[in-house]
Design a protein around this motif. Structure first.
Motif, PDB file in Angstrom:
ATOM      1  N   VAL C  71      -0.001  -0.920  -0.102  1.00 44.80           N
ATOM      2  CA  VAL C  71       0.369  -0.078  -0.127  1.00 44.80           C
ATOM      3  C   VAL C  71       0.994   1.453   0.015  1.00 44.80           C
ATOM      4  N   GLY C  72       0.606   2.274  -0.850  1.00 47.70           N
ATOM      5  CA  GLY C  72       1.398   2.975  -0.940  1.00 47.70           C
ATOM      6  C   GLY C  72       1.263   4.794  -1.840  1.00 47.70           C
ATOM      7  N   PRO C  73       1.814   5.724  -2.774  1.00 43.97           N
ATOM      8  CA  PRO C  73       2.172   6.317  -3.513  1.00 43.97           C
ATOM      9  C   PRO C  73       2.347   5.803  -4.724  1.00 43.97           C
ATOM     10  N   ASP C  74       1.540   6.039  -6.280  1.00 46.47           N
ATOM     11  CA  ASP C  74       1.590   5.145  -7.359  1.00 46.47           C
ATOM     12  C   ASP C  74       2.602   5.558  -7.473  1.00 46.47           C
ATOM     13  N   GLY C  76       6.451   4.710  -7.849  1.00 46.53           N
ATOM     14  CA  GLY C  76       7.581   3.791  -7.810  1.00 46.53           C
ATOM     15  C   GLY C  76       7.689   3.263  -6.897  1.00 46.53           C
ATOM     16  N   VAL C  77       7.241   3.345  -5.563  1.00 41.85           N
ATOM     17  CA  VAL C  77       8.564   3.216  -4.048  1.00 41.85           C
ATOM     18  C   VAL C  77       7.914   1.050  -4.035  1.00 41.85           C
ATOM     19  N   LEU C  78       6.785   1.042  -4.903  1.00 43.56           N
ATOM     20  CA  LEU C  78       6.411  -0.160  -3.867  1.00 43.56           C
ATOM     21  C   LEU C  78       6.742  -1.238  -5.231  1.00 43.56           C
ATOM     22  N   GLY C  79       7.321  -0.275  -6.246  1.00 43.79           N
ATOM     23  CA  GLY C  79       7.436  -1.161  -7.667  1.00 43.79           C
ATOM     24  C   GLY C  79       8.169  -2.275  -7.745  1.00 43.79           C
ATOM     25  N   LEU C  80       9.610  -2.596  -6.796  1.00 43.27           N
ATOM     26  CA  LEU C  80      10.746  -3.131  -6.835  1.00 43.27           C
ATOM     27  C   LEU C  80      10.049  -4.356  -5.833  1.00 43.27           C
ATOM     28  N   VAL C 137       3.299   2.639 -11.303  1.00 38.08           N
ATOM     29  CA  VAL C 137       4.875   3.404 -12.341  1.00 38.08           C
ATOM     30  C   VAL C 137       6.237   2.639 -11.171  1.00 38.08           C
ATOM     31  N   ARG C 138       7.101   2.642 -12.794  1.00 31.71           N
ATOM     32  CA  ARG C 138       8.534   1.248 -11.975  1.00 31.71           C
ATOM     33  C   ARG C 138       9.776   2.519 -12.087  1.00 31.71           C
ATOM     34  N   VAL C 139       9.609   2.603 -11.564  1.00 36.01           N
ATOM     35  CA  VAL C 139      11.157   3.164 -11.038  1.00 36.01           C
ATOM     36  C   VAL C 139      13.126   1.548 -11.123  1.00 36.01           C
ATOM     37  N   GLY C 140      12.970   1.765 -11.823  1.00 35.34           N
ATOM     38  CA  GLY C 140      14.594   0.675 -11.732  1.00 35.34           C
ATOM     39  C   GLY C 140      15.289   1.031 -11.909  1.00 35.34           C
TER      40      GLY C 140
END
Lengths: 237, 237, 237
Positions: C71-74, C76-80, C137-140
């Motif tokens: 659960v969180g903001p979209d 990238g923080v959840l992405g990995l 959203v994904r941050v790599g």
């Protein structure tokens, strides 16, 4: 403190609200407690230990409000969370049977406030802890001086992000035209941190309800080079 | 570490004692553990991870004392909380069935100590974990050299407030006439932090029982510009 | 946030994973969440709030994977922690009945993510929270540029010890011949922190699986004077 509570109130959940209050910063502690307490279940026991006077004649107290029980030194740290019209009972903690023994002169958090909180959490009522008192020490936010449309305020708290919270409650003032700090002028209040360009100064109403100066993606403390006590002007409509 | 314990010992409460031990400061960790453990319920499992030698040949151990079970690296961090006359059993943690698999080379806190602590908290006895050992590594407080009425001591720990704790147990010395540090002389021990004028240096017996140098309302570390290892003289009667 | 959870999901245990993510460091938060989540019990609800865009149009989401709910903001923080092949469902958090009211513009952690996490932990299913979304959203990790046998990488995270974690997964490269950073060359990977002489630079595979530069008994950040973003070359066989 947690060991004492685990020993004397087994099974009672303990929550860390913050360990980030600067040393001796009674007002910052009082603000944090005021901000956090309303979100906890009714009747929760809150222990606040910002206690530069530990071991001196300052009182130790427990305060029952309409929503919580507060335990700590009577130096103001409990005051903002216990406005007078919501206080039901104040007792001075004098009955040493509830304290650790021996009691040190330097850590009432462990020796007095934690065991008393454990006692309250397991059913001890305030009158058992000591005599009722009619008042408690209160520290207010520093006064704001009104000078025409200009409110002369100050920074009262710097958070982990370097945001500068002031003593101005956003709800208490009308439209904000400008906020001035450290030679910089910020036009109006932004709705949130993410407004403006990266690196830009913004003023917002923070989650404690106070007007706060921030830098998008940065630290206002570092950018402006100021901290608690720095003068701030809020120009209102 | 908390995830491992939540997975392997569901419902067992976990308490953070401190995350403020400086990196590699085994002695500071040992002091903190000695100070905290007695306040927890009898039989509590304490995990202490100050572990610069993780991945090397240093042993991993569990120690049962008359009041607690200690789990961690055998580098001294457990030693002050387990004086020899209170130790009941020391085992080396060798049975890999209790470890996470795969086990990293760099984080035994997660891969060894947390799962072993979870096993102990859910009923595993020490003999199941590995072979019994007769001794463990001990780090003592640095020795104090007596020079007439002068005890040559040193700062062993600097806390969050900038207070300077020394290696002198207040209970072990008679009347203190003076404490000398960084060219300053403090007359005698004050009962508590709040004595003296704001900004004044005081020496007190701290909540761990050690003689400590503090500044009323300030940071002795910042005022004196010294830290762990700094020489301190305690002049006794 | 903990008060909200205690109020809305009484008895549900809450664990602090870290409060040490630097401000605005979404990638660092994503790395920490990816590293921690697998160690928690299946189905645990993880709340991650590194949220510089709070109050803006960025979405709020909940993500169900094969092992957890995030659960969180979209942002990238959840992405990995939620690679695409492990995602079962993504919903946007739009149903305000699950939020605190009033909702501030500056602290969705308290007003949105904590109460939604409490709802999930007490049985609310994701479809009740808002509409399903197909992506997030994904941050790599920053890309690594291969230049012959040289991988041009960078520091992505500096931990509490001053260790410098890079964007190179140790498992993804062959034998490491050398690691170059800040004008220094480190020969090969050491098995653990305790190798080499005190004060010597070492490169290791850290507990997150990343190649990391450390100083035995010291801080690589302080010794090298570099931090996140600093270029690192990894020379492979």
């Amino acid at each position: 403190m947690k060991g004492v509570i685990a020993s004397r109130a087994p099974g009672v959940p303990v929550v860390d609200v913050t360990h980030g209050i600067p040393p001796q910063a009674v007002l910052a502690g009082a603000l944090a407690l005021r901000a956090a307490a309303p979100y906890f279940p009714a009747g929760a026991v809150h222990v606040a230990v910002v206690d530069p006077g530990v071991g001196t004649a300052r009182r130790a107290i427990a305060v029952e409000t309409d929503g919580a029980v507060l335990v700590g030194p009577d130096n103001g740290v409990l005051g903002l969370a216990a406005p007078a019209d919501r206080v039901r009972r104040i007792v001075e903690l004098t009955d040493e049977r509830f304290f650790l023994s021996p009691r040190s002169r330097t850590f009432d958090g462990r020796d007095v406030f934690a065991p008393v909180a454990a006692a309250i959490a397991t059913g001890t009522t305030l009158p058992a802890l000591g005599p009722e008192r009619r008042d408690m020490v209160r520290v207010g936010l520093p006064p704001i001086v009104r000078d025409g449309s200009r409110l002369r305020a100050e920074v009262v708290y710097v958070d982990h992000f370097g945001n500068l919270a002031t003593n101005v409650q956003a709800a208490d003032v009308g439209t904000v035209r400008a906020v001035e700090v450290a030679g910089c002028t910020i036009a109006g209040l932004a709705p949130t941190f993410g407004d403006g360009a990266p690196g830009e100064l913004v003023a917002i109403a923070n989650s404690w309800g106070l007007i706060e100066i921030a830098v998008r993606g940065g630290s206002a403390r570092d950018v402006l080079g100021v901290g608690a006590g720095a003068p701030v002007s809020v120009v209102v409509a």
